[in-house]
Design a protein around this motif. Structure first.
Motif, PDB file in Angstrom:
ATOM      1  N   ASN A 192       2.265   3.609   1.412  1.00 59.27           N
ATOM      2  CA  ASN A 192       2.080   2.004   1.787  1.00 59.27           C
ATOM      3  C   ASN A 192       0.556   1.547   1.510  1.00 59.27           C
ATOM      4  O   ASN A 192      -0.357   2.623   1.708  1.00 59.27           O
ATOM      5  N   GLY A 193       0.201   0.513   1.189  1.00 62.22           N
ATOM      6  CA  GLY A 193      -0.917  -0.009   1.240  1.00 62.22           C
ATOM      7  C   GLY A 193      -1.611  -0.031  -0.264  1.00 62.22           C
ATOM      8  O   GLY A 193      -2.805  -0.415  -0.380  1.00 62.22           O
ATOM      9  N   PHE A 194      -0.975   0.731  -1.151  1.00 62.62           N
ATOM     10  CA  PHE A 194      -1.206   0.739  -2.569  1.00 62.62           C
ATOM     11  C   PHE A 194      -0.474   0.182  -3.496  1.00 62.62           C
ATOM     12  O   PHE A 194       0.948  -0.050  -3.389  1.00 62.62           O
ATOM     13  N   PRO A 195      -0.709  -0.492  -4.717  1.00 61.38           N
ATOM     14  CA  PRO A 195      -2.314  -0.205  -4.983  1.00 61.38           C
ATOM     15  C   PRO A 195      -3.043  -1.458  -4.167  1.00 61.38           C
ATOM     16  O   PRO A 195      -2.660  -2.292  -3.586  1.00 61.38           O
ATOM     17  N   GLY A 196      -4.214  -1.447  -4.075  1.00 65.18           N
ATOM     18  CA  GLY A 196      -5.196  -1.858  -3.232  1.00 65.18           C
ATOM     19  C   GLY A 196      -6.615  -2.263  -4.006  1.00 65.18           C
ATOM     20  O   GLY A 196      -6.911  -1.493  -5.021  1.00 65.18           O
ATOM     21  N   ALA A 197      -7.353  -3.137  -3.425  1.00 68.05           N
ATOM     22  CA  ALA A 197      -8.663  -3.225  -4.018  1.00 68.05           C
ATOM     23  C   ALA A 197      -9.767  -2.416  -3.311  1.00 68.05           C
ATOM     24  O   ALA A 197      -9.644  -1.997  -2.185  1.00 68.05           O
ATOM     25  N   PHE A 198     -10.563  -1.760  -4.222  1.00 67.58           N
ATOM     26  CA  PHE A 198     -11.458  -0.632  -3.807  1.00 67.58           C
ATOM     27  C   PHE A 198     -12.951  -1.477  -3.771  1.00 67.58           C
ATOM     28  O   PHE A 198     -12.961  -2.164  -4.722  1.00 67.58           O
ATOM     29  N   THR A 199     -13.914  -1.125  -3.256  1.00 71.18           N
ATOM     30  CA  THR A 199     -15.447  -1.610  -3.496  1.00 71.18           C
ATOM     31  C   THR A 199     -16.082  -0.452  -4.027  1.00 71.18           C
ATOM     32  O   THR A 199     -15.671   0.674  -4.450  1.00 71.18           O
ATOM     33  N   GLN A 200     -17.083  -1.067  -4.837  1.00 69.74           N
ATOM     34  CA  GLN A 200     -18.044  -0.027  -5.445  1.00 69.74           C
ATOM     35  C   GLN A 200     -18.478   1.127  -4.784  1.00 69.74           C
ATOM     36  O   GLN A 200     -18.560   2.202  -5.248  1.00 69.74           O
TER      37      GLN A 200
ATOM     38  N   ASN B 232       8.645   6.668 -13.683  1.00 73.38           N
ATOM     39  CA  ASN B 232       8.299   7.344 -14.796  1.00 73.38           C
ATOM     40  C   ASN B 232       7.103   6.595 -15.677  1.00 73.38           C
ATOM     41  O   ASN B 232       6.870   6.654 -16.802  1.00 73.38           O
ATOM     42  N   ILE B 233       6.629   5.661 -14.889  1.00 70.35           N
ATOM     43  CA  ILE B 233       5.446   4.997 -15.388  1.00 70.35           C
ATOM     44  C   ILE B 233       4.122   5.229 -14.162  1.00 70.35           C
ATOM     45  O   ILE B 233       4.101   5.328 -13.118  1.00 70.35           O
ATOM     46  N   ALA B 234       2.884   5.463 -14.954  1.00 68.89           N
ATOM     47  CA  ALA B 234       1.763   5.844 -14.051  1.00 68.89           C
ATOM     48  C   ALA B 234       1.206   4.644 -13.366  1.00 68.89           C
ATOM     49  O   ALA B 234       0.757   3.678 -13.952  1.00 68.89           O
ATOM     50  N   ASN B 235       1.713   4.484 -12.030  1.00 71.42           N
ATOM     51  CA  ASN B 235       1.273   3.277 -11.321  1.00 71.42           C
ATOM     52  C   ASN B 235       0.105   3.307 -11.011  1.00 71.42           C
ATOM     53  O   ASN B 235      -0.472   4.336 -10.702  1.00 71.42           O
ATOM     54  N   LEU B 236      -0.240   2.217 -10.798  1.00 73.24           N
ATOM     55  CA  LEU B 236      -1.756   1.680 -10.098  1.00 73.24           C
ATOM     56  C   LEU B 236      -1.962   2.353  -8.542  1.00 73.24           C
ATOM     57  O   LEU B 236      -1.090   2.217  -7.904  1.00 73.24           O
ATOM     58  N   VAL B 237      -3.232   2.826  -8.452  1.00 69.26           N
ATOM     59  CA  VAL B 237      -3.613   3.348  -7.123  1.00 69.26           C
ATOM     60  C   VAL B 237      -4.470   2.153  -6.547  1.00 69.26           C
ATOM     61  O   VAL B 237      -4.323   1.706  -5.311  1.00 69.26           O
ATOM     62  N   GLY B 238      -5.202   1.484  -7.577  1.00 67.80           N
ATOM     63  CA  GLY B 238      -6.320   0.341  -7.132  1.00 67.80           C
ATOM     64  C   GLY B 238      -6.967   0.030  -8.213  1.00 67.80           C
ATOM     65  O   GLY B 238      -6.921   0.515  -9.197  1.00 67.80           O
ATOM     66  N   PHE B 239      -7.853  -1.014  -7.802  1.00 70.99           N
ATOM     67  CA  PHE B 239      -8.713  -1.427  -8.845  1.00 70.99           C
ATOM     68  C   PHE B 239     -10.082  -1.974  -8.375  1.00 70.99           C
ATOM     69  O   PHE B 239     -10.097  -2.270  -6.913  1.00 70.99           O
TER      70      PHE B 239
ATOM     71  N   PHE C 250     -12.905  -1.179 -12.815  1.00 73.72           N
ATOM     72  CA  PHE C 250     -12.441  -0.015 -12.758  1.00 73.72           C
ATOM     73  C   PHE C 250     -10.846  -0.130 -12.394  1.00 73.72           C
ATOM     74  O   PHE C 250     -10.714  -1.021 -11.541  1.00 73.72           O
ATOM     75  N   LEU C 251     -10.174   0.781 -12.650  1.00 75.16           N
ATOM     76  CA  LEU C 251      -8.790   1.146 -12.420  1.00 75.16           C
ATOM     77  C   LEU C 251      -8.556   2.630 -11.986  1.00 75.16           C
ATOM     78  O   LEU C 251      -9.037   3.274 -12.540  1.00 75.16           O
TER      79      LEU C 251
END
Length: 526
Positions: free
Chosen positions: A232-240, A300-307, A315-316
């Protein structure tokens, strides 16, 4: 009226809730559960629920000439394939539903018996699906609840009242996963006693089932047994600032590699390993990958954790491939021996399925081509100790979408030139998949073979031998057990089909995948 309550069972259970008003379409949920979450010695509880039975859109007591507030029907099967339900005066439509479910579930029942999985089947009429699912979960303490795609609107209420993982079908072999709210504590080191066993026999092409050869196992004792991208909560936006904490201020110690001006770092987030790709400013690959992977969802695809895109920083984030790439596993003799023919065939089926999904099944945005299919871009995700003991989610992931693109980019109008170009791009993926099959068959790396053989590519070496029937010259000599050798021949036929394909005889991923699976009709056309 027949009320049923199920006593607690020593077996662990998986509940599959299906719309009883549908027929075979609802079997996708059961098929997926047997492939992905059921393991040996489990009990699969199949709930066929109809809240609109006898009275349209009614979840209340029914009037069929007898007073019925709810009906639970347990279906019994015979080993000869003829189902026999216990006689009950419940009306013609109920009897018809019982027979329909017996017929549709009979193949799954035989498969469960073969793999030491207990299957209980019930029909419920007159209750809302969430009420039935929650009551059954309270009685059987399931590890998973799998919902038919027609019942996805009931997920929120069910999830609020149960403590297990929930999967909701989005289509055949594709599900949205919601983990239990309290993942088990521990570290991220995969071990043999923290695995779920999944397998498929070569002579049963209809579905995967728990292997009879696998050892019974315990639930993974690790917070990262479930990748971040599926929580839950992913993928999500991350800060620097968050990324700096994850990578120790992007230290050299955390830098894995630099390739095509993309820096790849490793780090830890929420006690779970992650990979961070750092792109140069205004790099179009970042935006293309973000747009594509934010709409793609496949096991079977590498899904995003965040960006993260702040100022000049792009960044990804992805789940870390704890067990390395397919290429690394094939190059290491000990690891390669732990990838027998059936495991390699299973990898071929799963990655082929992910390419079929990209080419033919992406509804949001249209068809996608990967354009870089090879063993370094297939990795084994966390929570898996060997290829014969497969944890959730299934560990074979197609990664590296830096070259990927939509075929119908920006909804540009099609003409003959763009149609031909798109067909050529899909053909590139098919040929790439053919090369991946050669890597699985031979145990060699296509990337390294050219250097080791004086400039000859892996395809240049293998293709003439396969075309001349000298298959034994190509088969990986490190695999001495030939018990499942016939699945290798399925891969050989598919590889030849991919690599012989040209503008006059194009082939789709669906056709290739049918040959890999050993479909007799598809094989006969080769």
């Amino acid at each position: 009226m027949v009320q049923a309550s199920v006593p607690a069972s020593p077996r662990e259970s998986v509940i599959v809730v299906m719309d009883a008003n549908r027929s075979k379409g609802s079997m996708d949920a059961l098929d997926w559960a047997l492939k992905s979450v059921v393991r040996r010695q489990d009990t699969v509880i199949v709930l066929g629920v109809s809240c609109a039975f006898g009275k349209k859109n009614s979840c209340f007591p029914l009037n069929m000439g007898i007073s019925i507030s709810a009906i639970w029907e347990r279906l019994e099967f015979s080993s000869q394939g003829q189902g026999e339900a216990r006689p009950k005066e419940l009306g013609e439509e109920i009897e018809r539903k019982k027979k329909q479910y017996q017929n549709n579930l009979q193949p799954f029942y035989r498969l469960c018996r073969k793999n030491e999985v207990n299957m209980e089947v019930k029909l419920a009429f007159g209750f809302c699906p969430e009420k039935i699912a929650v009551e059954q979960a309270q009685n059987s303490n399931p590890r998973w609840i799998v919902l038919d795609s027609n019942l996805k609107k009931h997920k929120v209420i069910i999830y609020a009242h149960v403590g297990c993982n929930i999967a909701v079908m989005n289509g055949k072999d594709v599900a949205t996963l919601t983990p239990s709210r309290a993942p088990p504590p521990g570290n991220c080191t995969p071990t043999d006693d923290t695995t779920y066993t999944t397998n498929q026999t070569a002579d049963n092409q209809d579905g995967f089932a728990p292997s009879q050869d696998g050892e019974s196992s315990a639930r993974p004792q690790s917070p990262c047994w479930y990748p971040l991208s599926w929580r839950n909560g992913f993928p999500g936006a991350f800060t620097q600032t968050e990324l700096e904490e994850i990578t120790n201020d992007f230290s050299e110690d955390n830098l894995i590699r630099v390739e095509d001006n993309i820096k790849v770092y490793e780090g830890i987030f929420q006690e779970t390993p992650v990979v961070i790709m750092s792109f140069p400013e205004s790099d179009e690959r970042f935006w293309t990958m973000l747009k594509i992977l934010s709409r793609v969802r496949h096991r079977n695809i590498a899904n995003l954790v965040g960006f993260c895109c702040t100022g000049t920083s792009l960044f990804l984030l992805f789940d870390y491939p704890c067990l390395g790439t397919l290429e690394l596993n094939l190059l290491n003799d000990n690891l390669a021996r732990n990838l027998p023919w059936k495991a390699r065939w299973y990898i071929a089926v799963e990655i082929g399925g992910s390419l079929r999904y990209l080419h033919e099944e992406c509804v949001d945005g249209g068809a996608i081509v990967h354009l870089s299919v090879c063993s370094p871009h297939v990795f084994f995700s966390n929570g898996c100790s060997s290829m014969l003991t497969v944890c959730l989610p299934l560990p074979f992931k197609l990664s590296n979408f830096t070259t990927a693109r939509w075929l119908d980019q920006d909804n540009a109008p099609s003409n003959e030139d763009t149609v031909a170009e798109n067909a050529n791009l899909e053909e590139d993926d098919v040929r790439g998949y053919g090369m991946l099959l050669i890597e699985l068959i031979s145990g060699k790396s296509a990337r390294l073979h050219r250097n080791e053989s004086g400039g000859q590519s892996l395809i240049q070496w293998a293709l003439p031998l396969l075309e001349n029937g000298q298959i034994s010259e190509v088969l990986d000599p490190r695999l001495e057990d030939n018990a499942d050798i016939r699945v290798a021949y399925h891969m050989v036929k598919a590889a030849l089909l991919c690599l012989r394909s040209d503008a006059d005889h194009r082939i789709s991923m669906s056709e290739v995948l049918a040959v890999v699976r050993g479909d007799q009709l598809a094989t006969a056309k080769c």
